[in-house]
Write a protein that holds these residues in place. Structure first.
Motif, mmCIF file in Angstrom:
data_model
loop_
_atom_site.group_PDB
_atom_site.id
_atom_site.type_symbol
_atom_site.label_atom_id
_atom_site.label_comp_id
_atom_site.label_asym_id
_atom_site.label_seq_id
_atom_site.Cartn_x
_atom_site.Cartn_y
_atom_site.Cartn_z
ATOM 1 N N SER A 120 17.157 -25.884 -9.933
ATOM 2 C CA SER A 120 15.792 -25.366 -10.098
ATOM 3 C C SER A 120 14.772 -26.228 -9.368
ATOM 4 O O SER A 120 13.859 -25.711 -8.717
ATOM 5 C CB SER A 120 15.444 -25.281 -11.583
ATOM 6 O OG SER A 120 16.294 -24.382 -12.239
ATOM 7 N N ARG A 135 15.026 -25.602 -5.713
ATOM 8 C CA ARG A 135 14.449 -24.296 -5.377
ATOM 9 C C ARG A 135 12.928 -24.384 -5.327
ATOM 10 O O ARG A 135 12.287 -23.818 -4.445
ATOM 11 C CB ARG A 135 14.900 -23.236 -6.392
ATOM 12 C CG ARG A 135 14.457 -21.833 -5.997
ATOM 13 C CD ARG A 135 15.009 -20.731 -6.889
ATOM 14 N NE ARG A 135 14.405 -20.775 -8.216
ATOM 15 C CZ ARG A 135 15.068 -21.002 -9.339
ATOM 16 N NH1 ARG A 135 16.369 -21.202 -9.323
ATOM 17 N NH2 ARG A 135 14.437 -21.024 -10.504
ATOM 18 N N GLU A 143 12.027 -26.117 -2.058
ATOM 19 C CA GLU A 143 12.320 -25.290 -0.885
ATOM 20 C C GLU A 143 11.375 -24.094 -0.754
ATOM 21 O O GLU A 143 10.971 -23.745 0.352
ATOM 22 C CB GLU A 143 13.766 -24.796 -0.941
ATOM 23 C CG GLU A 143 14.780 -25.905 -0.721
ATOM 24 C CD GLU A 143 16.198 -25.492 -1.096
ATOM 25 O OE1 GLU A 143 16.421 -24.299 -1.432
ATOM 26 O OE2 GLU A 143 17.091 -26.362 -1.062
ATOM 27 N N THR A 144 11.027 -23.467 -1.876
ATOM 28 C CA THR A 144 10.186 -22.270 -1.819
ATOM 29 C C THR A 144 8.705 -22.570 -1.956
ATOM 30 O O THR A 144 7.874 -21.742 -1.615
ATOM 31 C CB THR A 144 10.562 -21.272 -2.953
ATOM 32 O OG1 THR A 144 10.280 -21.875 -4.219
ATOM 33 C CG2 THR A 144 12.023 -20.866 -2.853
ATOM 34 N N GLY A 145 8.377 -23.763 -2.485
ATOM 35 C CA GLY A 145 6.983 -24.097 -2.727
ATOM 36 C C GLY A 145 6.406 -23.365 -3.930
ATOM 37 O O GLY A 145 5.194 -23.320 -4.104
ATOM 38 N N GLU A 146 7.279 -22.784 -4.750
ATOM 39 C CA GLU A 146 6.832 -22.026 -5.911
ATOM 40 C C GLU A 146 7.264 -22.713 -7.199
ATOM 41 O O GLU A 146 8.307 -23.366 -7.267
ATOM 42 C CB GLU A 146 7.404 -20.613 -5.875
ATOM 43 C CG GLU A 146 6.898 -19.801 -4.697
ATOM 44 C CD GLU A 146 7.520 -18.421 -4.633
ATOM 45 O OE1 GLU A 146 8.352 -18.090 -5.516
ATOM 46 O OE2 GLU A 146 7.193 -17.681 -3.706
ATOM 47 N N VAL A 164 8.871 -23.253 -10.757
ATOM 48 C CA VAL A 164 10.058 -22.744 -11.440
ATOM 49 C C VAL A 164 9.926 -23.046 -12.928
ATOM 50 O O VAL A 164 9.281 -24.027 -13.321
ATOM 51 C CB VAL A 164 11.379 -23.346 -10.898
ATOM 52 C CG1 VAL A 164 11.627 -22.923 -9.469
ATOM 53 C CG2 VAL A 164 11.405 -24.845 -11.037
#
Length: 122
Positions: A28, A31, A34-37, A39
């Motif tokens: 997590s 992720r 990597e996504t900049g979002e 979690v």
């Protein structure tokens, strides 16, 4: 295992907690980076024998990670689930008519005994 946040700020998480490798925590967090979002997840943390609700927010210097111990809430939900299951088994085992009316939703639940006693399907 609990540590003050001052001792963790600016540190490499994997160096501080190597046991997180290969867990939902690692996947997590990676992720999020990597996504900049952001979690969000719930997970069991064995070293503290507790469930945590976790939010990780990507930021310029790394991740801001917030933990909330939800062990008591998880245990309460599990106790409610077991209690509900036991109630349904008892209701199925008896030929008595059992009903429940949820005033808030208007939903009515009838046991299978309603058919046995009155000849009507629930």
């Amino acid at each position: 295992m609990t540590r003050p946040r001052e001792s963790l700020i600016g540190r490499v998480l994997w160096d501080e907690y190597p046991t997180l490798a290969g867990t939902i925590f690692e996947t997590s967090y990676r992720r999020a980076v990597e996504t900049g979002e952001m979690v969000e997840f719930e997970a069991w943390f064995e070293p503290l024998a507790s469930w945590f609700s976790v939010r990780a927010y990507p930021s310029e210097p790394g991740l801001a990670i917030y933990f909330h111990n939800v062990t008591a809430q998880r245990e309460a939900r599990e106790q409610a689930r077991v209690s509900d299951e036991r109630f349904r088994l008892v209701a199925r085992a008896t030929s008595d008519a059992i009903w429940d009316w949820n005033f808030a939703t208007g939903r009515i639940w009838w046991s299978e005994g309603i058919g046995t006693l009155f000849g009507y399907p629930a």
